[in-house]
Design an enzyme around this catalytic site. Structure first.
Site, short mmCIF file in Angstrom:
data_model
loop_
_atom_site.label_atom_id
_atom_site.label_comp_id
_atom_site.label_asym_id
_atom_site.label_seq_id
_atom_site.Cartn_x
_atom_site.Cartn_y
_atom_site.Cartn_z
N ASP A 50 8.27 17.63 57.94
CA ASP A 50 7.60 18.72 58.67
C ASP A 50 7.82 20.05 57.95
OD1 ASP A 50 6.00 19.79 60.63
OD2 ASP A 50 7.56 19.88 62.17
N ILE A 51 7.57 20.04 56.64
CA ILE A 51 7.66 21.28 55.86
C ILE A 51 6.48 22.17 56.22
CG2 ILE A 51 7.65 22.26 53.54
CD1 ILE A 51 10.17 20.71 54.11
#
Length: 250
Positions: A116-117
């Site tokens: 979940d960058i």
């Protein structure tokens, strides 16, 4: 809401399954970011953060259960904003991307994929260093998404095409997400802006990467490589991104 050790001061954010608060740790006499989940357990996220304490991720302090039964995770409070909201100084994009790649490289070396960058998970310390936060979706490289899960793991605007299809977690998917962040930092807007999940998925899968503004054109080849549609065509992991940054953008 109260816990003997923490004095709640301010709500910082509210998600589907958790809220984030600024709190005072009365034992340590310092402010912390307190993540409180509506259900489940935050021990796994705490342990993952603890394993990644290399100076490039937020510090993990403590986890436990509030008197009302909700789990909490106490972390370093970073009060200078994130890459989604804080303005960067002139030339700050290069340092921000280098710091983000350093953080990602450490995570990948330890066998993890963040999943979940995005700019909101890249925080700015007072000294200007960018650090990575929110390891709630992190998993071991090679783990496969549960197809019965009700929603995508990650954030659609920043998710790799194969991630949206439920492929096994890979470091190359994190590289793609960081590539979206890089484009947004350099151009002031994300490359793909579909208004529905279907539109976004189609753009991630098929749309060419837009051209960066003339002042950032020297970043185009790296961004294009990070946003390659096929994972094997991207830099393999954070270390590979770092190598290109140091060779061409130091």
């Amino acid at each position: 809401m109260s816990a003997a050790r923490y004095r709640i001061e301010k709500l910082l954010g509210q998600g589907r399954h958790a809220s984030l608060w600024r709190a005072m740790d009365v034992d340590r006499r310092e402010r912390v970011a307190l993540k409180v989940a509506s259900r489940g357990c935050l021990r796994r996220e705490f342990d993952t953060l603890q394993e990644n304490q290399d100076g490039h991720a937020v510090k993990a302090h403590d986890c436990g259960v509030l008197p009302d039964g909700r789990p909490y995770l106490a972390m370093e409070y970073v009060d200078h904003g994130d890459l989604a909201h804080a303005p960067l100084p002139e030339g700050g994009a290069a340092r921000a991307l280098n710091d983000a790649a350093l953080a990602l490289a450490g995570v990948h070396r330890r066998g993890w994929v963040h999943r979940d960058i995005k700019p909101a998970h890249l925080l700015l310390r007072a000294n200007g260093q960018v650090v990575l936060c929110d390891f709630g979706s992190a998993c071991r490289a090679g783990a496969r998404e549960d197809r019965a899960a009700p929603s995508l793991v990650g954030t659609p605007r920043y998710a790799a095409p194969e991630q949206m299809e439920g492929a096994a977690a890979s470091t190359a998917a994190d590289v793609y997400s960081l590539g979206i962040c890089a484009f947004e930092l350099l151009a002031g807007k994300p490359p793909f802006r579909g208004e529905t999940l279907t539109e976004l998925f189609s753009q991630h899968l098929r749309a060419p990467v837009p051209r960066l503004p003339p002042g950032a054109a020297h970043w185009q080849s790296l961004v294009d490589a990070m946003l390659a549609k096929h994972p094997a065509s991207r830099p393999a992991d954070g270390d590979a991104v770092l190598a290109v940054l140091r060779e061409n953008h130091s």
